[in-house]
Structures are given as structure tokens and as C-alpha cells.
Design a protein around this motif. Structure first.
Motif, PDB file in Angstrom:
ATOM      1  N   VAL B  26      58.106  22.901  22.855  1.00  0.00           N
ATOM      2  CA  VAL B  26      58.911  21.687  22.696  1.00  0.00           C
ATOM      3  C   VAL B  26      59.644  21.467  24.012  1.00  0.00           C
ATOM      4  O   VAL B  26      60.426  22.307  24.441  1.00  0.00           O
ATOM      5  CB  VAL B  26      59.917  21.831  21.537  1.00  0.00           C
ATOM      6  N   GLU B  27      59.322  20.370  24.645  1.00  0.00           N
ATOM      7  CA  GLU B  27      59.935  20.096  25.944  1.00  0.00           C
ATOM      8  C   GLU B  27      61.419  19.749  25.764  1.00  0.00           C
ATOM      9  O   GLU B  27      61.816  19.303  24.685  1.00  0.00           O
ATOM     10  CB  GLU B  27      59.208  18.929  26.624  1.00  0.00           C
ATOM     11  N   PRO B  28      62.207  19.935  26.822  1.00  0.00           N
ATOM     12  CA  PRO B  28      63.659  19.678  26.688  1.00  0.00           C
ATOM     13  C   PRO B  28      63.979  18.261  26.217  1.00  0.00           C
ATOM     14  O   PRO B  28      65.000  18.054  25.562  1.00  0.00           O
ATOM     15  CB  PRO B  28      64.189  19.906  28.105  1.00  0.00           C
ATOM     16  N   TRP B  29      63.119  17.299  26.545  1.00  0.00           N
ATOM     17  CA  TRP B  29      63.411  15.918  26.173  1.00  0.00           C
ATOM     18  C   TRP B  29      62.852  15.557  24.790  1.00  0.00           C
ATOM     19  O   TRP B  29      62.965  14.423  24.349  1.00  0.00           O
ATOM     20  CB  TRP B  29      62.854  14.948  27.234  1.00  0.00           C
ATOM     21  N   GLU B  30      62.239  16.526  24.104  1.00  0.00           N
ATOM     22  CA  GLU B  30      61.646  16.251  22.798  1.00  0.00           C
ATOM     23  C   GLU B  30      62.435  16.894  21.658  1.00  0.00           C
ATOM     24  O   GLU B  30      61.885  17.142  20.599  1.00  0.00           O
ATOM     25  CB  GLU B  30      60.210  16.789  22.761  1.00  0.00           C
ATOM     26  N   ARG B  31      63.702  17.213  21.900  1.00  0.00           N
ATOM     27  CA  ARG B  31      64.436  18.003  20.915  1.00  0.00           C
ATOM     28  C   ARG B  31      65.269  17.168  19.964  1.00  0.00           C
ATOM     29  O   ARG B  31      66.205  17.671  19.344  1.00  0.00           O
ATOM     30  CB  ARG B  31      65.330  19.013  21.635  1.00  0.00           C
ATOM     31  N   GLY B  32      64.962  15.874  19.872  1.00  0.00           N
ATOM     32  CA  GLY B  32      65.716  14.998  18.987  1.00  0.00           C
ATOM     33  C   GLY B  32      65.734  15.501  17.557  1.00  0.00           C
ATOM     34  O   GLY B  32      66.778  15.520  16.903  1.00  0.00           O
ATOM     35  N   LEU B  34      65.048  18.645  16.510  1.00  0.00           N
ATOM     36  CA  LEU B  34      65.700  19.958  16.439  1.00  0.00           C
ATOM     37  C   LEU B  34      67.216  19.824  16.452  1.00  0.00           C
ATOM     38  O   LEU B  34      67.925  20.672  15.928  1.00  0.00           O
ATOM     39  CB  LEU B  34      65.266  20.831  17.621  1.00  0.00           C
ATOM     40  N   ALA B  35      67.706  18.749  17.077  1.00  0.00           N
ATOM     41  CA  ALA B  35      69.148  18.578  17.214  1.00  0.00           C
ATOM     42  C   ALA B  35      69.775  17.968  15.963  1.00  0.00           C
ATOM     43  O   ALA B  35      70.988  17.878  15.867  1.00  0.00           O
ATOM     44  CB  ALA B  35      69.452  17.694  18.420  1.00  0.00           C
ATOM     45  N   ALA B  68      76.833  30.171  13.630  1.00  0.00           N
ATOM     46  CA  ALA B  68      76.616  29.223  14.706  1.00  0.00           C
ATOM     47  C   ALA B  68      75.713  28.126  14.212  1.00  0.00           C
ATOM     48  O   ALA B  68      74.896  28.337  13.319  1.00  0.00           O
ATOM     49  CB  ALA B  68      75.987  29.932  15.898  1.00  0.00           C
ATOM     50  N   CYS B  72      70.655  21.131  20.280  1.00  0.00           N
ATOM     51  CA  CYS B  72      69.644  20.480  21.101  1.00  0.00           C
ATOM     52  C   CYS B  72      69.224  21.369  22.262  1.00  0.00           C
ATOM     53  O   CYS B  72      68.321  21.018  23.004  1.00  0.00           O
ATOM     54  CB  CYS B  72      70.178  19.165  21.625  1.00  0.00           C
ATOM     55  N   GLY B  73      69.874  22.511  22.446  1.00  0.00           N
ATOM     56  CA  GLY B  73      69.537  23.358  23.584  1.00  0.00           C
ATOM     57  C   GLY B  73      69.934  22.711  24.896  1.00  0.00           C
ATOM     58  O   GLY B  73      69.346  22.997  25.934  1.00  0.00           O
ATOM     59  N   CYS B  74      70.933  21.825  24.834  1.00  0.00           N
ATOM     60  CA  CYS B  74      71.362  21.137  26.044  1.00  0.00           C
ATOM     61  C   CYS B  74      72.033  22.120  26.996  1.00  0.00           C
ATOM     62  O   CYS B  74      72.571  23.128  26.569  1.00  0.00           O
ATOM     63  CB  CYS B  74      72.337  20.023  25.713  1.00  0.00           C
ATOM     64  N   TYR B  75      71.995  21.780  28.275  1.00  0.00           N
ATOM     65  CA  TYR B  75      72.618  22.626  29.283  1.00  0.00           C
ATOM     66  C   TYR B  75      74.126  22.585  29.135  1.00  0.00           C
ATOM     67  O   TYR B  75      74.697  21.564  28.884  1.00  0.00           O
ATOM     68  CB  TYR B  75      72.219  22.115  30.674  1.00  0.00           C
TER      69      TYR B  75
END
Lengths: 182, 75
Positions: B26-32, B34-35, B68, B72-75
Motif C-alpha cells: 500500500v503506497e503512502p498516498w493510498e492509505r485513505g 487504512l486511515a 493506540a 494513516c502512517g503519516c510522517y
């Protein structure tokens, strides 16, 4: 908890393993920025990231589900207001799958700068985005000069300083241009 | 008995290997997705932390619990 850890460390694994944009394909600092077409968002028109050559361009990848992106918008608005006269162009690239999500986000967090949408993810793939949000600083010759990963309040001054440094550079003839690597 | 174990292990292993092909990045920009809140491992992290605290006080013991959310695994 495990899932959270895996997701959080994904940007690192993206650098180590082969993904859609491998390390070899991903444009690095000092290389020309890819051009990508973006659809208009809200009342905006379609835009291409390469149409602003001659300006300093900040390409910011964002999404409605990305909390740091929401925090970054007021800061980007302020930078846009302060530096646009000197030739800064901010382009926000939305990567939401559904444009309604992006429109809802923009109502809550209005953007004064240019925004466009890439629902198919072609643009982040071309740039090899490894983090959300990601910001690419592109100089007047269209070369990527810095990449900012994520958004932290402590890094706002660095971002502004980097942009001002690029704005202060005089445009050069491309034949005489040598990439200035950091 | 040993033969029976092997005859069970091999198909299971093959099935497990076949399932691995379904793993995708799952690419970082495809995590909608998951978030989304319903995708979180713990949907109410603050409430869970409070309950763990109360439980620990009442039982006079606490396990290595953590609370926890997903994300989104955001930075």
C-alpha cells in the motif's frame, strides 16, 4: 499495535524494497522534476506541475485523511502570501480517491494557493512519494532542490529559508547550469 | 504418524505460500481506507487507556497493555 508499527515504518521499507517507484526511477535532488497533469478541484481549473517554469515551485502532496496535511495548510497559506510576489508558486496535489473528500477538506482548511487532484496516483508515483505529506522544492530551472518529508512545526523556518534561498537565485541559462547539491 | 504429519504439513505450507501472493504494497498516498476510524486496531484509544488504568488499580496488577489507534502512517 503491530499493524501500526508496520504502517509507520513503511516509508523506510519503500526505500529498501522494490515498489512501484524504485529508488532508481525516483527523481532525486538535483534531477529535473516530473511533469504531471492535475484535475481541477472545486472551482479550480486543471493544472500541470511543469507549467510554472521560471518560478520557484513547491509541490505539496496532501490528502483529506492526512492530519499533518491539515496542520500544514495555514502555514502554506502564510508562505504563499509572503513569497508569491517574489515568484513562489505552491501547488497542492490531492491524492484522495474521491474528490468529495478533498472538497470537504478544503471547506474546513481553505487553500489560498493552487490545488489540483490526481485520484489515480500517477503524480505521486512519478515523484516517488514516500511520506504524507511530502513537499518538493523545485527551482526556476525545474530541478528538484530539496524534499521535505512530513510536517512538523519546528521545520517551518527551515522550509521558509530554503524557499527564500531558491527565490534569491538569479535565473541562469540552462547550458551554464550546474546542479547545486546539498 | 510421521507420514500423516507430513501429508498434512505439505498442503498447508503450499496453501500458505499461495496466499502470500495476495500480499500487496500500500503506497503512502493510498492509505485513505487504512486511515478510516473503523480500520483502527483500537477505535477508542483514550477510553481504552482509562479503562486499563482503572482495571489496573482495582486488580492491583497491570499487564503490558497498550492502547493506540490505527492511522494513516503519516510522517
Amino acid at each position: 499495535m503491530l499493524v501500526r508499527q508496520v504502517v509507520r515504518h513503511r516509508p523506510l521499507s519503500g526505500r529498501l524494497f522494490l515498489t512501484s517507484a524504485t529508488a532508481a526511477e525516483r527523481p532525486a535532488v538535483g534531477q529535473p522534476a516530473p511533469a504531471c497533469e492535475l484535475a481541477g478541484l472545486g472551482n479550480g481549473t486543471a493544472v500541470n506541475t511543469a507549467q510554472f517554469k521560471g518560478k520557484v515551485v513547491y509541490v505539496d502532496f496532501w490528502a483529506s485523511w492526512c492530519i499533518p496535511c491539515a496542520k500544514s495548510f495555514p502555514v502554506l497559506n502564510q508562505i504563499h502570501r509572503d513569497l508569491r510576489e517574489r515568484g513562489l508558486q505552491i501547488v497542492g496535489v490531492n491524492v484522495d480517491e474521491h474528490s468529495a473528500d478533498a472538497d470537504g477538506f478544503l471547506q474546513k482548511h481553505p487553500a489560498d494557493f493552487t490545488v489540483g487532484a490526481d485520484a489515480k496516483g500517477i503524480c505521486p508515483k512519478a515523484f516517488g512519494v514516500v511520506a504524507m505529506p511530502s513537499g518538493y522544492l523545485i527551482d526556476r530551472q525545474g530541478v528538484i532542490r530539496h524534499i521535505h518529508y512530513g510536517f512538523r512545526e519546528g521545520e517551518i523556518d527551515t522550509l521558509r529559508a530554503d524557499l527564500e534561498h531558491l527565490l534569491g537565485e538569479t535565473p541562469q541559462v540552462s547550458a551554464a547550469f550546474e546542479p547545486h547539491l546539498h | 504418524m510421521k507420514r500423516l504429519t507430513w501429508s498434512l504439513t505439505t498442503p498447508t505450507l503450499c496453501l500458505a505460500l499461495a496466499c502470500l501472493s495476495a500480499c500487496s504494497t500500500v503506497e503512502p498516498w493510498e492509505r485513505g481506507n487504512l486511515a478510516r476510524p473503523e480500520m483502527a486496531v483500537e477505535p477508542h484509544p483514550a477510553q481504552r487507556a482509562l479503562r486499563d488504568h482503572v482495571y489496573g488499580s482495582r486488580e492491583a496488577a497491570a499487564a503490558g497493555a497498550s492502547a493506540a489507534g490505527g492511522g494513516c502512517g503519516c510522517y
